[in-house]
Design a protein around this motif. Structure first.
Motif, short mmCIF file in Angstrom:
data_model
loop_
_atom_site.label_atom_id
_atom_site.label_comp_id
_atom_site.label_asym_id
_atom_site.label_seq_id
_atom_site.Cartn_x
_atom_site.Cartn_y
_atom_site.Cartn_z
N GLU A 99 0.91 -1.14 0.06
CA GLU A 99 -0.06 0.10 -0.03
C GLU A 99 0.91 1.22 0.12
O GLU A 99 0.59 2.46 -0.85
CB GLU A 99 -0.86 -0.10 1.29
N HIS A 100 1.96 1.10 1.06
CA HIS A 100 2.77 2.26 1.01
C HIS A 100 3.49 2.74 -0.53
O HIS A 100 3.70 3.74 -1.07
CB HIS A 100 3.80 2.15 1.86
N ALA A 101 3.89 1.40 -1.17
CA ALA A 101 4.64 1.54 -2.49
C ALA A 101 3.89 2.03 -3.47
O ALA A 101 3.95 2.82 -4.35
CB ALA A 101 4.92 0.24 -2.93
N VAL A 102 2.39 1.55 -3.54
CA VAL A 102 1.63 2.17 -4.46
C VAL A 102 1.37 3.66 -4.41
O VAL A 102 1.28 4.33 -5.46
CB VAL A 102 0.12 1.44 -4.44
N GLU A 103 1.34 4.11 -3.13
CA GLU A 103 1.07 5.55 -3.01
C GLU A 103 2.45 6.38 -3.29
O GLU A 103 2.30 7.43 -4.14
CB GLU A 103 0.92 5.94 -1.38
N GLU A 104 3.66 5.88 -2.78
CA GLU A 104 4.75 6.60 -3.51
C GLU A 104 4.86 6.49 -5.06
O GLU A 104 5.56 7.32 -5.52
CB GLU A 104 6.11 5.74 -2.60
N LEU A 105 4.44 5.52 -5.56
CA LEU A 105 4.56 5.33 -7.14
C LEU A 105 3.76 6.48 -7.47
O LEU A 105 4.20 7.11 -8.66
CB LEU A 105 4.28 4.03 -7.33
N GLU A 106 2.53 6.55 -7.11
CA GLU A 106 1.83 7.55 -7.70
C GLU A 106 2.32 8.87 -7.67
O GLU A 106 2.37 9.88 -8.42
CB GLU A 106 0.34 7.55 -6.69
N ILE A 107 2.91 9.21 -6.49
CA ILE A 107 3.42 10.53 -6.18
C ILE A 107 4.78 10.66 -7.26
O ILE A 107 4.84 11.86 -7.89
CB ILE A 107 3.92 10.51 -4.90
N ALA A 108 5.40 9.71 -7.40
CA ALA A 108 6.68 9.65 -8.15
C ALA A 108 6.04 9.77 -9.62
O ALA A 108 6.54 10.72 -10.71
CB ALA A 108 7.44 8.64 -8.46
N CYS A 109 5.08 9.32 -10.29
CA CYS A 109 4.40 9.33 -11.47
C CYS A 109 4.04 10.79 -11.72
O CYS A 109 3.86 11.30 -12.96
CB CYS A 109 3.58 8.37 -11.86
N SER A 110 3.25 11.33 -11.00
CA SER A 110 2.89 12.63 -10.68
C SER A 110 3.56 13.55 -11.16
O SER A 110 3.41 14.62 -11.70
CB SER A 110 1.74 13.01 -9.82
N LEU A 111 4.95 13.43 -10.78
CA LEU A 111 5.87 14.57 -10.75
C LEU A 111 7.02 14.28 -11.77
O LEU A 111 7.78 15.17 -12.33
CB LEU A 111 6.71 14.48 -9.37
N ASP A 112 7.07 12.95 -12.47
CA ASP A 112 8.20 12.86 -13.48
C ASP A 112 7.72 11.73 -14.79
O ASP A 112 7.15 10.65 -14.25
CB ASP A 112 9.24 11.83 -12.52
N SER A 113 7.81 12.50 -15.74
CA SER A 113 7.09 11.67 -16.85
C SER A 113 8.13 10.40 -17.45
O SER A 113 7.32 9.17 -17.77
CB SER A 113 7.38 12.53 -18.18
N GLU A 114 9.23 10.17 -16.88
CA GLU A 114 9.76 8.93 -17.14
C GLU A 114 9.39 7.95 -16.36
O GLU A 114 9.14 6.61 -16.49
CB GLU A 114 11.17 9.15 -17.04
N ALA A 115 9.05 8.39 -14.99
CA ALA A 115 8.65 7.54 -13.94
C ALA A 115 7.21 6.91 -14.36
O ALA A 115 6.91 5.76 -14.12
CB ALA A 115 8.72 8.11 -12.57
N ASN A 116 6.40 8.02 -14.66
CA ASN A 116 5.01 7.49 -15.19
C ASN A 116 5.04 6.45 -16.43
O ASN A 116 4.07 5.69 -16.43
CB ASN A 116 4.28 8.89 -15.69
N ARG A 117 6.02 6.80 -17.31
CA ARG A 117 5.95 5.52 -18.33
C ARG A 117 6.28 4.13 -17.74
O ARG A 117 5.89 3.01 -18.69
CB ARG A 117 7.12 5.80 -19.22
N LEU A 118 6.90 4.11 -16.57
CA LEU A 118 6.94 2.60 -16.11
C LEU A 118 6.19 2.19 -15.08
O LEU A 118 6.30 1.24 -14.43
CB LEU A 118 8.65 2.58 -15.17
N LYS A 119 5.06 3.22 -14.87
CA LYS A 119 3.93 2.88 -13.80
C LYS A 119 3.57 1.38 -13.90
O LYS A 119 3.50 0.94 -13.06
CB LYS A 119 2.92 4.08 -13.81
#
Length: 315
Positions: free
Chosen positions: A167-187
């Motif tokens: 649950e914590h990882a999913v939330e942190e992933l959402e934060i990262a993807c909202s701030l970084d386009s390259e992270a969002n491509r890996l979501k």
């Protein structure tokens, strides 16, 4: 680093010093660290527990408390606990509470006579400390209880360790993807990996007991002392948990230093927690670069490294 909020006359009175030099060491999310050097050259470490405003996104996962407990109360309790079981941590010299314009707890502690493993591993022989580090870590792991969480916690929690981290990882992933386009491509790739692990864990039973782990036994938090022993700092976040949570971090941080694992460790848990750590690192890195300092070299490197590792999948 901001100036110390604790008035200098209080430091003088607390440590019986007429004059001293104050040097900022670090300014974390919940704790600031200073070195107080007297006229004779003797150093004392000053901790101040006061969350600085860094402009970072705040995670609100229900189980975050179980994963990253922090603060003065934990520091005092955990220092005594670890000392009682023979683990070397800085001795507490004096504690206090400041009630000026800003209220906070503080503590003076022993300044370790030695070097952090982060510094030592730049020039020292890693073979010289492998065994000693393992011995000291095993003192943690020998302490066990039948439910997980910070030592101060006295009640069991219904969720598994893996679900808490998921649950914590999913939330942190959402934060990262909202701030970084390259992270969002890996979501989607990363979410699929997380979900695959949870399907596997659904068939497992809960452990009979959980080991005490440091939780962040990185080279910066383990010290080679002048007498040849290993000591630890930043112990607020110690917890009873899956031991693979610790081994995952050790594997990632000491990649050139062999860490012996018990024969009973679960490889799927190890890989899952490596994924968890990488997601959290990525979230912190892109958050800091976006909201605090886009030119920070450490977080630029951390972002690049975690994006690379997440794109490679299980390792």
């Amino acid at each position: 680093m901001n100036l110390c909020e604790l008035p200098h006359p209080i430091i003088q009175a607390d440590l019986n010093l007429s004059r001293f030099a104050l040097t900022g060491i670090s300014s974390g999310i919940s704790k600031k660290v200073y070195a107080v050097t007297g006229e004779d050259g003797h150093k004392t470490i000053l901790y101040i527990w006061q969350k600085p405003f860094l402009g970072l996104s705040e995670a609100r996962t229900e189980g975050l408390y179980y994963l990253h407990a922090e603060g003065f109360e934990y520091f005092c309790y955990n220092t005594q606990l670890l000392t009682d079981v023979g683990i070397r941590v800085p001795k507490i010299i004096k504690t206090g509470h400041f009630s000026g314009d800003m209220k906070f707890d503080y503590a003076y502690v022993e300044c370790f006579d030695g070097v952090s493993l982060q510094e030592y591993l730049q020039y020292g022989n890693v073979k010289d400390i492998t065994g000693r580090l393992a011995v000291e870590l095993n003192k943690f792991y020998a302490c066990r209880r039948d439910y997980y969480g910070p030592p101060l916690l006295t009640a069991a929690y219904s969720k598994t360790c893996q679900l808490l981290c998921y649950e914590h990882a999913v939330e942190e992933l959402e934060i990262a993807c909202s701030l970084d386009s390259e992270a969002n491509r890996l979501k989607n790739l990363v979410l699929q990996q997380l979900n695959n692990f949870m399907v596997h864990f659904a068939c497992q039973t809960k452990p009979f007991s959980y080991a005490l782990i440091h939780g962040e036994a990185t080279p910066a938090h383990a010290w080679l002392l002048a007498d040849g022993t290993i000591g630890f700092i930043d112990i607020e976040g110690i917890k009873f948990f899956d031991i693979e949570f610790e081994y995952a971090l050790l594997d990632m941080m000491y990649e050139y230093l062999r860490i012996n694992k018990p024969k009973s460790y679960d490889r799927h848990k190890l890989l899952f927690y490596k994924l968890y750590h990488r997601i959290c690192w990525l979230s912190v890195a892109v958050d800091y670069l976006r909201n605090v300092d886009a030119a920070n070299k450490f977080f630029i490197k951390l972002r690049r490294m975690t994006l690379r590792d997440l794109s490679r999948g299980d390792r």
